[in-house]
Write a protein that holds these residues in place. Structure first.
Motif, PDB file in Angstrom:
ATOM      1  N   VAL A  93       0.801  -1.101   0.050  1.00  0.00           N
ATOM      2  CA  VAL A  93      -0.060  -0.011  -0.102  1.00  0.00           C
ATOM      3  C   VAL A  93       0.679   1.321   0.056  1.00  0.00           C
ATOM      4  CG1 VAL A  93      -1.803   0.999   1.315  1.00  0.00           C
ATOM      5  CG2 VAL A  93      -1.852  -1.104   1.216  1.00  0.00           C
ATOM      6  N   LEU A  94       1.006   1.964  -1.047  1.00  0.00           N
ATOM      7  CA  LEU A  94       1.898   3.011  -1.283  1.00  0.00           C
ATOM      8  C   LEU A  94       1.151   4.319  -0.606  1.00  0.00           C
ATOM      9  CD1 LEU A  94       4.208   4.637  -2.484  1.00  0.00           C
ATOM     10  CD2 LEU A  94       2.924   4.730  -4.662  1.00  0.00           C
ATOM     11  N   THR A  95       1.833   5.158   0.119  1.00  0.00           N
ATOM     12  CA  THR A  95       1.431   6.268   0.581  1.00  0.00           C
ATOM     13  C   THR A  95       2.499   7.431   0.494  1.00  0.00           C
ATOM     14  OG1 THR A  95       2.120   6.042   2.665  1.00  0.00           O
ATOM     15  CG2 THR A  95      -0.119   5.428   2.407  1.00  0.00           C
ATOM     16  N   ILE A  96       2.422   8.567   0.088  1.00  0.00           N
ATOM     17  CA  ILE A  96       3.274   9.539  -0.203  1.00  0.00           C
ATOM     18  C   ILE A  96       2.905  10.676   0.836  1.00  0.00           C
ATOM     19  CG2 ILE A  96       4.116  11.528  -1.855  1.00  0.00           C
ATOM     20  CD1 ILE A  96       3.075   9.538  -3.961  1.00  0.00           C
ATOM     21  N   SER A  97       3.817  11.308   1.670  1.00  0.00           N
ATOM     22  CA  SER A  97       3.650  12.583   2.429  1.00  0.00           C
ATOM     23  C   SER A  97       4.640  13.277   2.170  1.00  0.00           C
ATOM     24  CB  SER A  97       4.085  11.860   4.131  1.00  0.00           C
ATOM     25  OG  SER A  97       5.404  11.284   4.232  1.00  0.00           O
TER      26      SER A  97
ATOM     27  N   VAL B 132       6.179   7.197  -8.848  1.00  0.00           N
ATOM     28  CA  VAL B 132       7.011   6.511  -7.838  1.00  0.00           C
ATOM     29  C   VAL B 132       6.349   5.090  -7.822  1.00  0.00           C
ATOM     30  CG1 VAL B 132       5.544   7.201  -5.903  1.00  0.00           C
ATOM     31  CG2 VAL B 132       7.868   6.348  -5.555  1.00  0.00           C
ATOM     32  N   THR B 133       7.532   4.088  -7.778  1.00  0.00           N
ATOM     33  CA  THR B 133       6.984   2.804  -7.534  1.00  0.00           C
ATOM     34  C   THR B 133       7.586   1.868  -6.185  1.00  0.00           C
ATOM     35  OG1 THR B 133       6.961   2.303 -10.128  1.00  0.00           O
ATOM     36  CG2 THR B 133       7.135   0.476  -8.567  1.00  0.00           C
ATOM     37  N   VAL B 134       6.756   1.557  -5.559  1.00  0.00           N
ATOM     38  CA  VAL B 134       6.980   0.836  -4.167  1.00  0.00           C
ATOM     39  C   VAL B 134       7.160  -0.382  -4.216  1.00  0.00           C
ATOM     40  CG1 VAL B 134       5.033   1.270  -3.205  1.00  0.00           C
ATOM     41  CG2 VAL B 134       6.970   0.753  -1.755  1.00  0.00           C
ATOM     42  N   THR B 135       7.976  -1.260  -3.668  1.00  0.00           N
ATOM     43  CA  THR B 135       8.173  -2.828  -3.936  1.00  0.00           C
ATOM     44  C   THR B 135       8.583  -3.298  -2.438  1.00  0.00           C
ATOM     45  OG1 THR B 135       9.098  -2.583  -6.405  1.00  0.00           O
ATOM     46  CG2 THR B 135       9.249  -4.775  -5.122  1.00  0.00           C
ATOM     47  N   ASN B 136       7.660  -4.278  -1.998  1.00  0.00           N
ATOM     48  CA  ASN B 136       7.926  -4.867  -0.850  1.00  0.00           C
ATOM     49  C   ASN B 136       8.924  -6.029  -0.864  1.00  0.00           C
ATOM     50  OD1 ASN B 136       6.283  -7.062  -2.011  1.00  0.00           O
ATOM     51  ND2 ASN B 136       4.396  -6.876  -0.979  1.00  0.00           N
ATOM     52  N   ALA B 137       9.072  -6.849   0.339  1.00  0.00           N
ATOM     53  CA  ALA B 137      10.112  -7.843   0.292  1.00  0.00           C
ATOM     54  C   ALA B 137       9.762  -8.938  -0.674  1.00  0.00           C
ATOM     55  CB  ALA B 137      10.450  -8.075   1.816  1.00  0.00           C
ATOM     56  N   GLU B 138       8.591  -9.235  -0.825  1.00  0.00           N
ATOM     57  CA  GLU B 138       8.001 -10.189  -1.745  1.00  0.00           C
ATOM     58  C   GLU B 138       8.153  -9.950  -3.403  1.00  0.00           C
ATOM     59  OE1 GLU B 138       6.941 -10.365   2.038  1.00  0.00           O
ATOM     60  OE2 GLU B 138       6.316  -8.779   1.073  1.00  0.00           O
ATOM     61  N   GLY B 139       8.581  -8.730  -3.624  1.00  0.00           N
ATOM     62  CA  GLY B 139       8.613  -8.228  -5.008  1.00  0.00           C
ATOM     63  C   GLY B 139       7.516  -7.967  -5.809  1.00  0.00           C
ATOM     64  N   CYS B 140       6.237  -7.541  -4.907  1.00  0.00           N
ATOM     65  CA  CYS B 140       5.309  -7.098  -5.455  1.00  0.00           C
ATOM     66  C   CYS B 140       5.394  -5.404  -5.341  1.00  0.00           C
ATOM     67  CB  CYS B 140       4.102  -7.569  -4.584  1.00  0.00           C
ATOM     68  SG  CYS B 140       4.018  -9.375  -4.682  1.00  0.00           S
ATOM     69  N   SER B 141       4.697  -4.774  -6.292  1.00  0.00           N
ATOM     70  CA  SER B 141       4.854  -3.371  -6.427  1.00  0.00           C
ATOM     71  C   SER B 141       3.438  -2.582  -6.597  1.00  0.00           C
ATOM     72  CB  SER B 141       5.685  -3.005  -7.887  1.00  0.00           C
ATOM     73  OG  SER B 141       7.112  -3.517  -7.580  1.00  0.00           O
ATOM     74  N   ASP B 142       3.338  -1.414  -6.097  1.00  0.00           N
ATOM     75  CA  ASP B 142       2.243  -0.510  -6.504  1.00  0.00           C
ATOM     76  C   ASP B 142       2.949   0.834  -6.883  1.00  0.00           C
ATOM     77  OD1 ASP B 142      -0.094   0.581  -6.485  1.00  0.00           O
ATOM     78  OD2 ASP B 142      -0.242   1.042  -4.334  1.00  0.00           O
ATOM     79  N   ASN B 143       2.322   1.590  -7.670  1.00  0.00           N
ATOM     80  CA  ASN B 143       2.723   2.859  -7.961  1.00  0.00           C
ATOM     81  C   ASN B 143       1.865   3.988  -8.132  1.00  0.00           C
ATOM     82  OD1 ASN B 143       1.444   2.880 -10.806  1.00  0.00           O
ATOM     83  ND2 ASN B 143       2.500   1.052 -11.082  1.00  0.00           N
TER      84      ASN B 143
END
Length: 643
Positions: free
Chosen positions: A371-375, A417-428
Motif C-alpha cells: 500500500v503506497l502512501t506519499i507524505s 513513484v513505484t514501491v516494492t515490498n520484500a516479496e517483490g510485489c509493487s504499487d505505483n
C-alpha cells in the motif's frame, strides 16, 4: 486337421509374425518426448550416451555460462562441468569418465571428468580436437585441426600417433562394432560419410543428396544420421551394406545431436517455439522403467497476477488440479496460470513408456500488494521534499534521490513513484509537484541566476535577507560555520563553473553536514578533512566538496578574496563568481587568484565555495581581506554563518 487347414495355419502364423515385426518397426519410428527442459537450460546440443544409459549434452545456464550436463537413466539432471571452462565436444568412455575439448585455452586442450567429478587435463599442446570418440579397446581418437587435418589416436597409456591423414574436415566420428571408423567429411558438399577399415582402406560410405549433421551406430552395425538436406530434418538409417532408407520423417522440428543408448533407443535434442526437449525413438524391445516424478519448485505470485510454472523430467508432463484424479489442465513442461487471488496448488505428472509417475505438487503462494502512501507538501519554495512509504524498495521517475523513500525535487512536474515490498510485489502512483524558484536549495546551493532579496514581510528588493524563521539578517548573529556537501565525481577536470556545477549535483552526494568555516575553507589533504569529521569517498580521489552558507560583512567597502585549490576551485558571493582557479593543478600560493566585491556591513550575502579533486593532492584555501586591510590573508569566522 487336413492339409489345407495346415497350410492356412502356416500362412496365418507367417502373417502374424510379419505383422508383429512390421508393427515393432513402426513403433521404433515413433517420436516421443523423453525429457522437457526448464528455462535454465539454454541451447542444449551435442548429446552423447554412455554404456550405463546416461546422457550428456552441452548447454548454457541463464547467464550464458557454458557447461556439460548429465541426465541419468532415472531422470536426475546435474551439471558435471561449469565455470571456468568452455566445453566444445563430449566423449564418454566405457569406465564412467567423460572427456571434453576445453576452448577456454588456446590451443584447446582435452580435459577428463572422472566418475567422482574430478576434472584434470588429459592432453595439452599443439592440438585442436574438433571431435572425439573411443574404440572398443579404450583408445581415444580425435580430429586434430591445429596444423593439417588428421585423426590422431591416444592409447590408454598416453601414446599419441597419427591414425588418418588427408584432405578432409572431420565433423563427427564413431566406430562400429566391427572396428570400422566413420566420420562426416565437412570438406565437401554435400558432406559424405567416410569409412576407414581396420586394414587402412578408405572409402565413401554415404554420399548423394544428404546433409549428415550427426550420426550414431547401434550394436548391429546400423547407422542413423540426422539429415539436414531438407527442412525439417529427418533421420535416415544406413544398413551395414550402405543401403540408405528413411527412418523418421515426422515429429522433428529443429533437431541437433543424435545418439543411441545401450538398449537401442535413439535420442536427439529438439526445439519448438524456444522450448528445448530431448526426443526419443524407443526400441520396442528395450526394458521400460518407471521414471522419477517430475522435478518442480514451489513459487509465489503477486495478488491478481498471472504466472507460468514449470517442471522437468523424463516423459511427457501433464498438469492436474488434484493429487489424484481431478482435471487435466495442461501438458508440456510449462503451464500458464491466469491471475489468481488465493494460494493454489497444481500437480505435475510424467507419462512415459505407457507408465505414469506419481504427481509432484507445485505450491503457488499469493503475495500481497504493498500500500503506497506519499507524505509531505507537494508545493515548496526552491525545493519540495516528499517521502513514500509502504515497501522496501523505491523508484522515482525523477528528483535527486530516485532510489530512496525520501526524494527532493527542484523542478515542477508530475513524478511517478513505484514501491516494492520484500516479496517483490509493487504499487505505483503519480504526484504533481510545484516548486517556486527563490534561488537556494535546502543545502544553501544556488539554483537560479538571481538571488531575490526579501524583507520579513515578503517585499522584494529589501536591504536584507530573511532567514527561514522570518528574522532579518541584521538581527541574527553569525555561528562561524558552513554547510557542506560531499560528492563522488569520477575522473574529471572541471574547466569552468558549469563543469563544477555538474559535478556537485545532489544525485552524486555522498555525505553532508555542518562544520566550522576554518575546517571547510583551509585544508590541503583529504585526511585533514576526514579527521574533522567530513566523510570523503573513493580514498581521497574523484570527489568534490561544496561549502555554503552566508557572509555577513563587518565593514562596508571592497572585500578582496583569494581562492586557491587542488584541483578546480571557485567562490561565489551573492551568486557572483568572485574568484576561481579551474582545471587540474596543485594548490597555488595565497593571493594567486583573487577577486574584489563591494559589500555592505550587516547585510547577509549568500556564500558558496567549491573544490573538485581528480587525483594526487587535494585541498582548498579561501581567505580574504577586509576593506580596512591592505595586506595579509585571514578567515574571519565572525563573518560566516550557516543559517
Amino acid at each position: 486337421m487336413n492339409s489345407q487347414q495346415k497350410i492356412f495355419k502356416f500362412f496365418l502364423v507367417i502373417f502374424y509374425l510379419f505383422g508383429f515385426v512390421w508393427q515393432q518397426e513402426l513403433q521404433a519410428q515413433s517420436v516421443s518426448t523423453y525429457y522437457n527442459f526448464k528455462s535454465d537450460v539454454q541451447y542444449p546440443n551435442v548429446i552423447k550416451a554412455d554404456t550405463s544409459g546416461n546422457l550428456y549434452f552441452l548447454n548454457y545456464d541463464i547467464n550464458w555460462t557454458p557447461r556439460i550436463s548429465k541426465l541419468s537413466a532415472n531422470g536426475t539432471l546435474s551439471n558435471i562441468v561449469s565455470g571456468n571452462y568452455y566445453p566444445q565436444t563430449i566423449a564418454p568412455d566405457n569406465a564412467g569418465n567423460v572427456y571434453f575439448t576445453d576452448g577456454s585455452n588456446w590451443p584447446p586442450d582435452i580435459k577428463k571428468v572422472a566418475s567422482d567429478g574430478t576434472i584434470t587435463t588429459f592432453l595439452s599442446g599443439d592440438y585442436y580436437a574438433q571431435d572425439m570418440t573411443f574404440d572398443s579397446a579404450g583408445n581415444l581418437y580425435f580430429a586434430d585441426l591445429f596444423n593439417s587435418p588428421e585423426i590422431k589416436k591416444i592409447t590408454p597409456d598416453g601414446n599419441i600417433t597419427s591414425f588418418v591423414t588427408g584432405n578432409f574436415y572431420p565433423i563427427s566420428m564413431l566406430f562400429d562394432p566391427a572396428g570400422n571408423l566413420f566420420y562426416i567429411d565437412g570438406n565437401s558438399w554435400p558432406p559424405p560419410i567416410q569409412k576407414f577399415t581396420p586394414d587402412g582402406t578408405m572409402s565413401t560410405f554415404v554420399s548423394g543428396n544428404y546433409n549428415p549433421m550427426n550420426f550414431t551406430i547401434d550394436t548391429a552395425g546400423n547407422m542413423y544420421f540426422l539429415d539436414g538436406y531438407n527442412y525439417p530434418s529427418d533421420i535416415k538409417k544406413v544398413a551395414p551394406d550402405g543401403t540408405v532408407t528413411s527412418y523418421v520423417t515426422t515429429g522433428i522440428n529443429n533437431a541437433n545431436g543424435l545418439t543411441i543408448d545401450k538398449d537401442g533407443n535413439l535420442y536427439f535434442i529438439d526445439e519448438l517455439n524456444g522450448q528445448y526437449s530431448i526426443k526419443t525413438i524407443r526400441n520396442p524391445l528395450a526394458p521400460c522403467v518407471l521414471p522419477q516424478p517430475p522435478a518442480a519448485g514451489d513459487t509465489s505470485v503477486c495478488l491478481g497476477s498471472s504466472i507460468t510454472i514449470s517442471a522437468e523430467g523424463i516423459g511427457e508432463i501433464q498438469w492436474y488440479d488434484a493429487p489424484t484424479g481431478g482435471n487435466l489442465v495442461g501438458s508440456g513442461s510449462s503451464l500458464i496460470i491466469p491471475p489468481i487471488s488465493s494460494n493454489t496448488t497444481y500437480y505435475a505428472e510424467a507419462y512415459f513408456c505407457n507408465l505414469s509417475t506419481t504427481r509432484t505438487p507445485v505450491y503457488i503462494t499469493v503475495e500481497p500488494i504493498p500500500v503506497l502512501t506519499i507524505s509531505g507538501s507537494t508545493t515548496g519554495n526552491d525545493f519540495v521534499k516528499l517521502t513514500a512509504s509502504g515497501g522496501v524498495y523505491y523508484s522515482w521517475s525523477g528528483g535527486y534521490s530516485p532510489t530512496t523513500a525520501t526524494n527532493t525535487f527542484t523542478n515542477s512536474s508530475t513524478y511517478m513513484v513505484t514501491v516494492t515490498n520484500a516479496e517483490g510485489c509493487s504499487d505505483n502512483a503519480s504526484v504533481t509537484v510545484t516548486v517556486n524558484k527563490y534561488g537556494v536549495t535546502e543545502n544553501g546551493q544556488l539554483v537560479s541566476d538571481v538571488m531575490t532579496q526579501l524583507s520579513r514581510n515578503g517585499q522584494p528588493n529589501a536591504t536584507s535577507f530573511v532567514n527561514k524563521h522570518g528574522k532579518s539578517s541584521s538581527s541574527v548573529p553569525t555561528d562561524g560555520q558552513l554547510n557542506f556537501s560531499v560528492f563522488g565525481t569520477g575522473s574529471a577536470c572541471a574547466a569552468n563553473a558549469g563543469d563544477l556545477t555538474n559535478l556537485t549535483v545532489p544525485v552524486n552526494q555522498t555525505s553532508s553536514g555542518t562544520k566550522s568555516a576554518n575546517a571547510l575553507l583551509d585544508w590541503s589533504s583529504w585526511n585533514v578533512l576526514s579527521a574533522a569529521g567530513v566523510s570523503v569517498p573513493n580514498g581521497g580521489d574523484y570527489f568534490a566538496v561544496a561549502a555554503s552558507g552566508y557572509f555577513v560583512p563587518e565593514e562596508t567597502g571592497n572585500y578582496t578574496f583569494t581562492c586557491e585549490g587542488d584541483d578546480a576551485v571557485d567562490l561565489f558571493i551573492n551568486n557572483i563568481n568572485v574568484a576561481n582557479h579551474y582545471g587540474c593543478h596543485g594548490i597555488a600560493g595565497l593571493g594567486s587568484h583573487i577577486g574584489t566585491i563591494y559589500l555592505e556591513q550587516g547585510t547577509r550575502y549568500s556564500f558558496r565555495a567549491r573544490m573538485q579533486e581528480n587525483g594526487g593532492g587535494e585541498g582548498i584555501r579561501v581567505f580574504w581581506r577586509k576593506p580596512s586591510e591592505s595586506s595579509g590573508w585571514n578567515v574571519y569566522p565572525s563573518e560566516i554563518t550557516s543559517n
